[in-house]
Design a protein around this motif. Sequence first.
Motif, PDB file in Angstrom:
ATOM      1  N   LEU A 104       0.765  -3.694   6.225  1.00 47.36           N
ATOM      2  CA  LEU A 104      -0.137  -4.773   5.867  1.00 47.36           C
ATOM      3  C   LEU A 104      -1.118  -4.297   4.789  1.00 47.36           C
ATOM      4  CD1 LEU A 104      -0.846  -6.378   9.342  1.00 47.36           C
ATOM      5  CD2 LEU A 104       0.836  -7.033   7.632  1.00 47.36           C
ATOM      6  N   PRO A 105      -1.671  -5.227   4.015  1.00 45.40           N
ATOM      7  CA  PRO A 105      -2.577  -4.833   2.920  1.00 45.40           C
ATOM      8  C   PRO A 105      -3.764  -4.017   3.408  1.00 45.40           C
ATOM      9  CG  PRO A 105      -1.940  -7.139   2.708  1.00 45.40           C
ATOM     10  CD  PRO A 105      -1.461  -6.691   4.067  1.00 45.40           C
ATOM     11  N   ARG A 106      -4.310  -3.238   2.477  1.00 47.04           N
ATOM     12  CA  ARG A 106      -5.496  -2.449   2.799  1.00 47.04           C
ATOM     13  C   ARG A 106      -6.748  -3.320   2.777  1.00 47.04           C
ATOM     14  NH1 ARG A 106      -7.378   3.247  -0.110  1.00 47.04           N
ATOM     15  NH2 ARG A 106      -9.416   3.390   0.907  1.00 47.04           N
ATOM     16  N   THR A 123      -9.249   0.030   6.632  1.00 46.81           N
ATOM     17  CA  THR A 123      -9.241   1.390   7.164  1.00 46.81           C
ATOM     18  C   THR A 123     -10.645   1.887   7.520  1.00 46.81           C
ATOM     19  OG1 THR A 123      -9.417   2.499   5.016  1.00 46.81           O
ATOM     20  CG2 THR A 123      -7.210   1.874   5.754  1.00 46.81           C
ATOM     21  N   VAL A 124     -11.632   1.010   7.430  1.00 48.88           N
ATOM     22  CA  VAL A 124     -13.007   1.348   7.801  1.00 48.88           C
ATOM     23  C   VAL A 124     -13.499   0.290   8.785  1.00 48.88           C
ATOM     24  CG1 VAL A 124     -15.353   1.767   6.978  1.00 48.88           C
ATOM     25  CG2 VAL A 124     -13.398   2.336   5.509  1.00 48.88           C
ATOM     26  N   VAL A 125     -14.055   0.719   9.910  1.00 55.00           N
ATOM     27  CA  VAL A 125     -14.532  -0.264  10.886  1.00 55.00           C
ATOM     28  C   VAL A 125     -15.613  -1.135  10.253  1.00 55.00           C
ATOM     29  CG1 VAL A 125     -13.950   1.019  12.980  1.00 55.00           C
ATOM     30  CG2 VAL A 125     -16.128   1.455  11.848  1.00 55.00           C
ATOM     31  N   ALA A 169      -3.286   8.399   3.683  1.00 56.41           N
ATOM     32  CA  ALA A 169      -3.000   7.463   4.780  1.00 56.41           C
ATOM     33  C   ALA A 169      -3.614   6.101   4.509  1.00 56.41           C
ATOM     34  CB  ALA A 169      -3.515   8.036   6.101  1.00 56.41           C
ATOM     35  N   ARG A 170      -4.832   6.076   4.004  1.00 60.02           N
ATOM     36  CA  ARG A 170      -5.512   4.808   3.771  1.00 60.02           C
ATOM     37  C   ARG A 170      -4.853   4.014   2.646  1.00 60.02           C
ATOM     38  NH1 ARG A 170     -11.550   6.017   2.627  1.00 60.02           N
ATOM     39  NH2 ARG A 170     -11.930   3.865   3.280  1.00 60.02           N
ATOM     40  N   GLY A 196     -12.879  -2.369  15.606  1.00 64.41           N
ATOM     41  CA  GLY A 196     -12.101  -2.819  14.465  1.00 64.41           C
ATOM     42  C   GLY A 196     -11.012  -1.823  14.130  1.00 64.41           C
ATOM     43  N   PRO A 197     -10.137  -2.168  13.200  1.00 66.12           N
ATOM     44  CA  PRO A 197      -9.109  -1.222  12.764  1.00 66.12           C
ATOM     45  C   PRO A 197      -9.725  -0.139  11.884  1.00 66.12           C
ATOM     46  CG  PRO A 197      -8.572  -3.510  12.174  1.00 66.12           C
ATOM     47  CD  PRO A 197     -10.013  -3.470  12.550  1.00 66.12           C
ATOM     48  N   TYR A 198      -9.093   1.050  11.854  1.00 62.15           N
ATOM     49  CA  TYR A 198      -9.517   2.054  10.877  1.00 62.15           C
ATOM     50  C   TYR A 198      -8.326   2.838  10.327  1.00 62.15           C
ATOM     51  CZ  TYR A 198      -9.647   5.306  14.915  1.00 62.15           C
ATOM     52  OH  TYR A 198      -9.348   6.070  16.038  1.00 62.15           O
TER      53      TYR A 198
END
Length: 360
Positions: free
Chosen positions: A206-208, A242-244, A138-139, A350-352
Motif C-alpha cells: 500500500l502507498p506510503r 510509517t510514522v504513528v 523499509a519505509r 497507528g501503523p508505523y
Amino acid sequence: LKDVLLPYKLAEWNPSGESTIHVKVADLAAPIRMYWHADRDWREVVDDYCARRFREAGGAMRAYYAVYEKRMTEIPELCGNEVWGNHLVLTPEVRAAARAALEAAEKAATSDFARRQVAIARELQDSTDAFCDGIEIARETADYAAAAKRLEDAFAIVEKSHARYSHAMNPRAGRAGDFYFEPGGWHAKYLAFDARIKRAKASVVLPRTWKVALDTDNLATTRDRLQLPETDVSRLDDWDITVVPDVKYQTQKQVSAVFLRTEVEVPASFKGRKATLYFPSLIARTLQIWVNGRSVEFDHDGWRDTVWRGPAYFWFDYNHQHEYDLGDLLEPGRRNVICIRVFKSFDHAGPYDRPFLLAE
C-alpha cells in the motif's frame, strides 16, 4: 585522590588495547570536578570533554556534537524513547551534516591518540547510518529483506568495535538483542515480515502516503462519510503511514482516534483468492476497516462485529503484526479505496510500517 581515580579510570577507559596508559591525576580530576557544580553550564562540560578526549581535533568534534544538539531543539516530542524513533531524529540531512563534521575532525587529528578517538566516533556514526538507512529502505520500498540486509552492516561495525574493546558501544546495539525494540530484534522482525509476505500467492504494498484526519469525535465516517469512494478527501492532510499519527497531532498522552484513507490498484490475480490486509506494525486499542465504503466484519469467537479490539497497552508485546480477512469486499482488477480508523488510549497508536494486501 590518586588511589580512587586512577585504578577506576584505567579499568574503565582503554580503547586502544594497550597494556599501559600514562595519565596525570590532574587530567582525571578536572573533568570530574565540573560535575560537582550544578550551576555550571553543561556546554562547558562538553567542551572540556572534547578537548581532553580528542585533543587537537576537539574543536571539530565539538561541532560534530553540536549537529545533534541542534537537532534535539528542532524536533517535537516523539512517542516513547525506543529505537523506533531514532530515524525520525537522525534524518538523512542531519546525518550528512554530522559526517561532514567528522571529516573535518579526521583532518584535524594529527596525533595517534586523537586519530584513535575520532575513529571510534566514526564507527559509531557509520553503524548509526547503516541502521537508519535500513529503516528508510523499509519505509520507502517495503522491501523488508533489503532493509534487514542493511542492518547487518551496522552489526558488522559493532562486532568489529567490540572485538577491540568490549564496551566501545552499548552491547544491545548488536544483532544478539531479541526484543523488537532493540536493533537485533528489529532485524529479526524485518525478516519475519518478509517471510510472511512471501508466503502469499500475490501481494501489493500500500502507498506510503495516506490521507489523515484527527477523529476523536468519531465524525469522519458518521457525519462526513469519508470512507465512501465518492467523497472528496482532497482537503485532508497527507501523512506518512510509517510514522504513528501522534507525532503529527501530539496526542501520545491523550485518548484520541485518527482516520486514514488510501487508494490502490488491485491486480486481477487476487480474484478468487482470500484477501488479507496485513499490517507488519500496527498499534490500536480498537480498529475499523472500510473497503470501497463497506465495513469489514471481524469474527470474535462466534459473533461478528465491525470493530476489532486490541490490547489495552501496546507494550505488553512489541510484536505488532496484525492481519485482517477482508472477505469479498476487495474488487480485483480495479482501483480500491481502503480506510481505517484507529482509536487509542494514553500511549500511542497507528501503523508505523508499510502495510500490504495479500492474496492467499
